[in-house]
Design a protein around this motif. Structure first.
Motif, mmCIF file in Angstrom:
data_model
loop_
_atom_site.group_PDB
_atom_site.id
_atom_site.type_symbol
_atom_site.label_atom_id
_atom_site.label_comp_id
_atom_site.label_asym_id
_atom_site.label_seq_id
_atom_site.Cartn_x
_atom_site.Cartn_y
_atom_site.Cartn_z
ATOM 1 N N SER A 53 -9.330 -0.819 -7.921
ATOM 2 C CA SER A 53 -9.015 -0.791 -6.488
ATOM 3 C C SER A 53 -9.002 -2.205 -5.907
ATOM 4 O O SER A 53 -8.116 -2.556 -5.107
ATOM 5 C CB SER A 53 -10.026 0.075 -5.738
ATOM 6 O OG SER A 53 -9.896 1.434 -6.096
ATOM 7 N N ALA A 56 -5.868 -3.789 -6.967
ATOM 8 C CA ALA A 56 -4.736 -3.276 -6.190
ATOM 9 C C ALA A 56 -4.694 -3.907 -4.810
ATOM 10 O O ALA A 56 -3.614 -4.257 -4.291
ATOM 11 C CB ALA A 56 -4.832 -1.753 -6.087
ATOM 12 N N LEU A 57 -5.869 -4.081 -4.190
ATOM 13 C CA LEU A 57 -5.904 -4.703 -2.858
ATOM 14 C C LEU A 57 -5.468 -6.163 -2.918
ATOM 15 O O LEU A 57 -4.764 -6.656 -2.033
ATOM 16 C CB LEU A 57 -7.320 -4.600 -2.291
ATOM 17 C CG LEU A 57 -7.777 -3.192 -1.897
ATOM 18 C CD1 LEU A 57 -9.259 -3.191 -1.551
ATOM 19 C CD2 LEU A 57 -6.951 -2.666 -0.732
ATOM 20 N N THR A 107 -1.495 0.015 -9.050
ATOM 21 C CA THR A 107 -1.890 1.167 -8.235
ATOM 22 C C THR A 107 -2.866 2.049 -8.992
ATOM 23 O O THR A 107 -2.876 2.092 -10.222
ATOM 24 C CB THR A 107 -0.660 1.984 -7.833
ATOM 25 O OG1 THR A 107 0.076 2.343 -9.011
ATOM 26 C CG2 THR A 107 0.240 1.162 -6.914
ATOM 27 N N THR A 108 -3.689 2.811 -8.243
ATOM 28 C CA THR A 108 -4.760 3.613 -8.847
ATOM 29 C C THR A 108 -4.514 5.114 -8.746
ATOM 30 O O THR A 108 -5.365 5.890 -9.191
ATOM 31 C CB THR A 108 -6.089 3.277 -8.150
ATOM 32 O OG1 THR A 108 -5.968 3.533 -6.731
ATOM 33 C CG2 THR A 108 -6.459 1.815 -8.353
ATOM 34 N N GLN A 112 -0.469 6.390 -4.350
ATOM 35 C CA GLN A 112 -0.440 4.961 -4.072
ATOM 36 C C GLN A 112 0.722 4.276 -4.801
ATOM 37 O O GLN A 112 1.313 3.328 -4.283
ATOM 38 C CB GLN A 112 -1.763 4.328 -4.500
ATOM 39 C CG GLN A 112 -2.950 4.682 -3.619
ATOM 40 C CD GLN A 112 -2.829 4.105 -2.221
ATOM 41 O OE1 GLN A 112 -2.178 4.702 -1.342
ATOM 42 N NE2 GLN A 112 -3.433 2.939 -2.011
ATOM 43 N N TYR A 168 -1.294 1.317 3.150
ATOM 44 C CA TYR A 168 -1.580 1.317 1.707
ATOM 45 C C TYR A 168 -2.997 0.803 1.436
ATOM 46 O O TYR A 168 -3.770 1.417 0.687
ATOM 47 C CB TYR A 168 -0.547 0.447 0.988
ATOM 48 C CG TYR A 168 -0.816 0.272 -0.488
ATOM 49 C CD1 TYR A 168 -0.356 1.184 -1.414
ATOM 50 C CD2 TYR A 168 -1.545 -0.823 -0.956
ATOM 51 C CE1 TYR A 168 -0.606 1.030 -2.774
ATOM 52 C CE2 TYR A 168 -1.811 -0.997 -2.309
ATOM 53 C CZ TYR A 168 -1.330 -0.065 -3.206
ATOM 54 O OH TYR A 168 -1.587 -0.223 -4.545
ATOM 55 N N GLU A 172 -6.352 2.764 0.031
ATOM 56 C CA GLU A 172 -7.046 2.290 -1.163
ATOM 57 C C GLU A 172 -8.528 2.092 -0.887
ATOM 58 O O GLU A 172 -9.385 2.404 -1.732
ATOM 59 C CB GLU A 172 -6.412 0.977 -1.639
ATOM 60 C CG GLU A 172 -6.847 0.524 -3.021
ATOM 61 C CD GLU A 172 -6.399 1.500 -4.094
ATOM 62 O OE1 GLU A 172 -7.238 1.807 -4.964
ATOM 63 O OE2 GLU A 172 -5.242 1.958 -4.061
ATOM 64 N N GLN A 175 -10.206 5.502 -0.899
ATOM 65 C CA GLN A 175 -10.446 5.967 -2.272
ATOM 66 C C GLN A 175 -11.607 5.216 -2.921
ATOM 67 O O GLN A 175 -12.427 5.798 -3.640
ATOM 68 C CB GLN A 175 -9.178 5.789 -3.108
ATOM 69 C CG GLN A 175 -8.039 6.712 -2.696
ATOM 70 C CD GLN A 175 -6.843 6.567 -3.620
ATOM 71 O OE1 GLN A 175 -6.943 5.991 -4.692
ATOM 72 N NE2 GLN A 175 -5.699 7.088 -3.175
#
Length: 465
Positions: A53, A56-57, A107-108, A112, A168, A172, A175
């Motif tokens: 995560s 992804a960020l 992406t996870t 996403q 988005y 994230e 999650q």
């Protein structure tokens, strides 16, 4: 009642108790560790998910920064018409394909990923359908490039994309928080279950230990102590009998082994001493005498040759020297195996001969000298020889004193003024050999070696006629 008591004392009862308790203990510990492993695996999965995560960020932030670079670069160029403002725009345009692929790959979840693909497609559309044509218009001098319509369209596109970026990253983070909370709850439950299992295992282990201590642990501890003393050279040690059949059999076997070792060790040393004496005698009377005869023959042949035969004379001289060297080496070898003076004159004379050849000044004193059994003499001599050798090699001594006292017990003291610091933990194979030789005749070896104050070895061997 008597039959029940006898049943509990049977080896089968002890074995069954041990197997049952060990099996239950293993099962409880296995369950506890299985729960712990599950918790650890869940924590690892949670850590991996949180790491994914965060990645992804980070990738989303990088992608958004590319959008900002594209927008600010083109806007600066539209306003100033200077190519310098296009540098970040060009860099962002060149990096976009790689960044977009990394962004979608990081992406996870499926949702996403779909959102990331939409965002990436929107950024590419912004570049291809709006930004690139706008830059071309400015280069061509199109007056509509700086119009309010163009600026409004660009702002709307960027605002829409940034809103998608915000959603988005917000999704994230949600999650990430959910995964963290779930992992924490699961870990807490797993640790609680594992703690209960381990506590039950420890309680069972404590009960099992108490039950087994009197029947097993105490006798085994006594056997271990006896084994330690036996390993230290005390072959007179014996194990007390036990009511437990297995331990009783172990004690009986141990006692028989110790008695057998006590009898056989002396026979082995006596046999070894006889072999050494015979080997030394054979070397002296056989090979050494033949070499002497050979050297005499070579010298006679040398005298018969005329002085003009220089080559033959040189060869004979060289052969005579080699023969003499071989005789000297053979004499040293025979003396190391079993010195002739020990057989002829006894222990004290052999020790004095050893002292005369020692590179460190060695003084020998004797009290009540007499001949004793040859096996004791030979072993005592080699003990002294090894002790003196150790002092020469390792002690850095400037003087060695040897005192031999005869009585019911042969007492030998070897003292040096070296560096000391020798103990059981630091003693090498030489000191172990000394202990073995002394123990072979039920003797005792003690070491007094304070650091910096030299080393004193006291050997005591009973004399049996």
């Amino acid at each position: 009642m008597s039959a029940g008591r006898d049943h509990r004392r049977r080896p089968l009862g002890l074995t069954s108790l041990t197997v049952a308790a060990s099996g239950l203990l293993a099962a409880l510990i296995g369950v506890a560790f299985a729960v712990l492993l599950w918790a650890i695996n869940d924590a690892n999965n949670s850590t991996s998910a949180r790491r994914a995560s965060r990645t992804a960020l980070v990738k989303a932030g990088s992608m958004e920064q590319l959008l900002v670079d594209l927008e600010t670069g083109q806007r600066g160029y539209v306003i100033t018409k200077h190519d310098d403002f296009l540098e970040p725009w060009r860099a962002a345009r060149e990096a976009l394909p790689v960044e977009a692929r990394q962004f979608t790959d990081s992406t996870t979840s499926r949702e996403q990923r779909r959102a990331a693909e939409r965002i990436a497609q929107g950024v590419r559309s912004f570049l291809d359908d709006y930004s690139v044509p706008l830059v071309e218009k400015v280069r061509e001098g199109d007056p509509t490039a700086g119009s309010l319509k163009e600026a409004t369209e660009g702002k709307q596109r960027v605002d829409s994309l940034r809103a998608q970026f915000d959603k988005y990253m917000a999704d994230e983070r949600v999650q990430l928080a959910e995964r963290t909370d779930a992992a924490g709850a699961n870990s807490h439950q797993a640790v609680t279950a594992a703690a209960v299992g381990l506590a039950a295992s420890m309680a069972l282990f404590a009960v099992f230990t108490v039950l087994q201590h009197r029947a097993v642990v105490r006798p085994v501890r006594g056997a271990a102590t006896a084994a330690q003393e036996l390993a230290g050279g005390d072959l007179s040690v014996r194990v007390a009998p036990s009511r437990i059949a297995e331990i009783g059999a172990l004690g009986t076997s141990f006692n028989s082994m110790a008695a057998s070792l006590q009898d056989s060790r002396r026979r082995i040393m006596e046999s070894t001493e006889a072999v050494h004496r015979r080997t030394a005698r054979d070397l002296h009377d056989g090979a050494q005498q033949r070499l002497v005869s050979l050297m005499i023959g070579l010298r006679l042949a040398r005298e018969l040759l005329p002085e003009t035969e220089t080559t033959a004379i040189d060869l004979l001289d060289q052969s005579i020297d080699n023969a003499q060297t071989a005789i000297n080496e053979l004499r040293e070898l025979a003396s190391g195996i079993y010195p002739l003076v020990l057989t002829v004159k006894g222990l004290v004379a052999a020790v004095k001969d050893l002292a005369s050849r020692c590179p460190v000044p060695t003084v020998v004193e004797c009290e009540d000298e007499r001949r004793i059994p040859s096996t004791v003499e030979s072993n005592a001599y080699f003990v002294v020889a090894e002790a003196v050798t150790n002092a020469v090699k390792h002690a850095r001594a400037s003087r060695i004193d040897v005192r031999v006292e005869f009585g019911e017990v042969l007492r030998i003291k070897v003292a040096d003024d070296g560096i000391g610091g020798v103990g059981k933990a630091t003693a090498g194979s030489g000191m172990t050999g000394l202990a073995d030789r002394v123990a072979a005749f039920d003797g005792k070896l003690t070491i007094d070696s304070p650091p910096g104050r030299g080393t004193t070895l006291l050997i005591q061997i009973p004399i049996r006629d």
